[in-house]
Design a protein around this motif. Structure first.
Motif, mmCIF file in Angstrom:
data_model
loop_
_atom_site.group_PDB
_atom_site.id
_atom_site.type_symbol
_atom_site.label_atom_id
_atom_site.label_comp_id
_atom_site.label_asym_id
_atom_site.label_seq_id
_atom_site.Cartn_x
_atom_site.Cartn_y
_atom_site.Cartn_z
ATOM 1 N N LEU A 281 73.738 72.453 67.781
ATOM 2 C CA LEU A 281 73.633 71.486 66.697
ATOM 3 C C LEU A 281 72.619 71.976 65.666
ATOM 4 O O LEU A 281 71.738 72.790 65.978
ATOM 5 C CB LEU A 281 73.176 70.128 67.244
ATOM 6 N N ILE A 282 72.730 71.458 64.467
ATOM 7 C CA ILE A 282 71.756 71.709 63.404
ATOM 8 C C ILE A 282 71.132 70.361 63.068
ATOM 9 O O ILE A 282 71.849 69.377 62.848
ATOM 10 C CB ILE A 282 72.425 72.309 62.153
ATOM 11 N N THR A 283 69.822 70.301 63.055
ATOM 12 C CA THR A 283 69.121 69.065 62.739
ATOM 13 C C THR A 283 68.414 69.221 61.405
ATOM 14 O O THR A 283 67.634 70.153 61.213
ATOM 15 C CB THR A 283 68.093 68.710 63.839
ATOM 16 N N VAL A 284 68.699 68.308 60.499
ATOM 17 C CA VAL A 284 68.042 68.304 59.189
ATOM 18 C C VAL A 284 66.905 67.292 59.272
ATOM 19 O O VAL A 284 67.133 66.123 59.575
ATOM 20 C CB VAL A 284 69.037 67.943 58.066
ATOM 21 N N VAL A 285 65.687 67.780 59.039
ATOM 22 C CA VAL A 285 64.490 66.940 59.165
ATOM 23 C C VAL A 285 63.683 66.976 57.872
ATOM 24 O O VAL A 285 63.732 67.940 57.116
ATOM 25 C CB VAL A 285 63.596 67.383 60.344
ATOM 26 N N ARG A 286 62.916 65.930 57.695
ATOM 27 C CA ARG A 286 62.035 65.843 56.527
ATOM 28 C C ARG A 286 60.673 66.428 56.888
ATOM 29 O O ARG A 286 60.092 66.097 57.916
ATOM 30 C CB ARG A 286 61.889 64.392 56.104
ATOM 31 N N ASP A 287 60.182 67.310 56.029
ATOM 32 C CA ASP A 287 58.859 67.903 56.167
ATOM 33 C C ASP A 287 58.145 67.678 54.836
ATOM 34 O O ASP A 287 58.348 68.433 53.892
ATOM 35 C CB ASP A 287 58.972 69.394 56.492
ATOM 36 N N ASN A 288 57.365 66.610 54.753
ATOM 37 C CA ASN A 288 56.755 66.146 53.505
ATOM 38 C C ASN A 288 57.872 65.807 52.509
ATOM 39 O O ASN A 288 58.670 64.939 52.796
ATOM 40 C CB ASN A 288 55.767 67.165 52.945
ATOM 41 N N ASP A 289 57.966 66.513 51.398
ATOM 42 C CA ASP A 289 59.003 66.224 50.403
ATOM 43 C C ASP A 289 60.181 67.183 50.478
ATOM 44 O O ASP A 289 61.015 67.218 49.576
ATOM 45 C CB ASP A 289 58.398 66.273 48.995
ATOM 46 N N THR A 290 60.247 67.972 51.548
ATOM 47 C CA THR A 290 61.295 68.979 51.697
ATOM 48 C C THR A 290 62.110 68.685 52.943
ATOM 49 O O THR A 290 61.581 68.244 53.952
ATOM 50 C CB THR A 290 60.657 70.381 51.821
ATOM 51 N N TYR A 291 63.399 68.955 52.867
ATOM 52 C CA TYR A 291 64.262 68.858 54.041
ATOM 53 C C TYR A 291 64.586 70.258 54.536
ATOM 54 O O TYR A 291 64.828 71.164 53.739
ATOM 55 C CB TYR A 291 65.542 68.079 53.720
ATOM 56 N N LEU A 292 64.554 70.426 55.864
ATOM 57 C CA LEU A 292 64.793 71.712 56.508
ATOM 58 C C LEU A 292 65.949 71.574 57.486
ATOM 59 O O LEU A 292 66.103 70.542 58.138
ATOM 60 C CB LEU A 292 63.562 72.157 57.300
ATOM 61 N N ALA A 293 66.742 72.635 57.634
ATOM 62 C CA ALA A 293 67.797 72.694 58.643
ATOM 63 C C ALA A 293 67.235 73.479 59.828
ATOM 64 O O ALA A 293 66.873 74.644 59.685
ATOM 65 C CB ALA A 293 69.037 73.377 58.089
ATOM 66 N N LEU A 294 67.137 72.836 60.982
ATOM 67 C CA LEU A 294 66.568 73.460 62.170
ATOM 68 C C LEU A 294 67.636 73.636 63.237
ATOM 69 O O LEU A 294 68.479 72.772 63.435
ATOM 70 C CB LEU A 294 65.428 72.608 62.736
ATOM 71 N N THR A 295 67.536 74.762 63.949
ATOM 72 C CA THR A 295 68.404 75.014 65.098
ATOM 73 C C THR A 295 67.730 76.043 65.984
ATOM 74 O O THR A 295 66.714 76.632 65.612
ATOM 75 C CB THR A 295 69.812 75.478 64.658
ATOM 76 N N SER A 296 68.290 76.267 67.142
ATOM 77 C CA SER A 296 67.774 77.297 68.042
ATOM 78 C C SER A 296 68.422 78.635 67.689
ATOM 79 O O SER A 296 69.645 78.738 67.636
ATOM 80 C CB SER A 296 68.093 76.934 69.489
ATOM 81 N N ILE A 297 67.584 79.634 67.417
ATOM 82 C CA ILE A 297 68.075 80.985 67.166
ATOM 83 C C ILE A 297 67.378 81.904 68.146
ATOM 84 O O ILE A 297 66.141 82.001 68.135
ATOM 85 C CB ILE A 297 67.806 81.438 65.706
ATOM 86 N N ASP A 298 68.149 82.530 69.020
ATOM 87 C CA ASP A 298 67.619 83.400 70.069
ATOM 88 C C ASP A 298 66.533 82.692 70.876
ATOM 89 O O ASP A 298 65.498 83.268 71.199
ATOM 90 C CB ASP A 298 67.100 84.711 69.469
ATOM 91 N N GLY A 299 66.769 81.413 71.160
ATOM 92 C CA GLY A 299 65.863 80.635 72.002
ATOM 93 C C GLY A 299 64.649 80.066 71.292
ATOM 94 O O GLY A 299 63.824 79.419 71.917
ATOM 95 N N GLU A 300 64.516 80.279 69.984
ATOM 96 C CA GLU A 300 63.364 79.762 69.240
ATOM 97 C C GLU A 300 63.797 78.690 68.256
ATOM 98 O O GLU A 300 64.804 78.839 67.574
ATOM 99 C CB GLU A 300 62.695 80.883 68.438
ATOM 100 N N SER A 301 63.000 77.634 68.156
ATOM 101 C CA SER A 301 63.233 76.634 67.123
ATOM 102 C C SER A 301 63.009 77.307 65.773
ATOM 103 O O SER A 301 61.929 77.845 65.510
ATOM 104 C CB SER A 301 62.274 75.454 67.292
ATOM 105 N N SER A 302 64.053 77.294 64.929
ATOM 106 C CA SER A 302 64.005 78.057 63.688
ATOM 107 C C SER A 302 64.552 77.260 62.519
ATOM 108 O O SER A 302 65.443 76.418 62.682
ATOM 109 C CB SER A 302 64.846 79.338 63.814
ATOM 110 N N ARG A 303 64.022 77.576 61.360
ATOM 111 C CA ARG A 303 64.580 77.057 60.117
ATOM 112 C C ARG A 303 65.780 77.945 59.785
ATOM 113 O O ARG A 303 65.636 79.141 59.548
ATOM 114 C CB ARG A 303 63.548 77.118 59.000
ATOM 115 N N LEU A 304 66.962 77.358 59.802
ATOM 116 C CA LEU A 304 68.200 78.090 59.542
ATOM 117 C C LEU A 304 68.309 78.396 58.052
ATOM 118 O O LEU A 304 68.156 77.511 57.214
ATOM 119 C CB LEU A 304 69.409 77.267 59.993
#
Length: 172
Positions: A111-134
């Motif tokens: 899955l890809i999770t879009v989260v708010r980080d202050n005034d910016t939205y980031l797409a997060l997912t696991s890449i090679d076992g690490e939580s990463s900004r896609l």
């Protein structure tokens, strides 16, 4: 007269450097990630759609569209078939409209999770076992139309813990 010029100059400066003030009641978009393919230069761009309150739009929190780089860079909507079978997604928005989970139609195995980080939205997912900004998904495929076969998928991002680049390649 000098005071009026000063105020006018300040107002013009504010509008030049902060034009979003005039459109504070409108929706805006923030780029999240893109899909590139080996078949041509066109990309599919995914953006967070943000309401005037700074939260994700409740009806359409994420939008996807073509950027036709193989032509003249025009933006174009995905067709219904492309949305349903290739580049679309299911979006599950949380109650606070700050987070949305995307399940991509293309099987990327996570899955890809879009989260708010202050005034910016980031797409997060696991890449090679690490939580990463896609940042990018690259799809290498052969064939055309309904006989298209995906040879492999690459995920490119940045580790949320270390800031280092992350990469993973797999066969779906």
């Amino acid at each position: 007269m000098q005071v009026l010029r000063l105020i006018t100059g300040l107002l013009v400066s504010v509008l030049i450097f902060h034009p979003d003030i005039l459109h504070a009641d409108q929706e805006s978009r923030q780029p999240l990630f893109k899909i590139e393919r080996n078949t041509n230069a066109n990309i599919i761009q995914y953006d967070a759609q943000i309401g005037p309150d700074g939260k994700l739009d409740q009806k359409q929190p994420v939008v996807a569209y073509w950027i036709r780089l193989a032509r003249e860079g025009q933006k174009e909507e995905l067709s219904k078939i492309q949305n349903k079978f290739a580049y679309g997604f299911e979006a599950d928005l949380d109650q606070n409209s700050d987070t949305v989970t995307l399940k991509m139609v293309a099987n990327i195995g996570r899955l890809i999770t879009v989260v708010r980080d202050n005034d910016t939205y980031l797409a997060l997912t696991s890449i090679d076992g690490e939580s990463s900004r896609l940042q990018k998904i690259f799809i290498h495929a052969t064939g055309k139309g309904m006989s298209t076969k995906v040879d492999y998928i690459q995920l490119h991002g940045t580790s949320m813990d270390t800031g280092d680049k992350t990469f993973e390649q797999f066969v779906p």
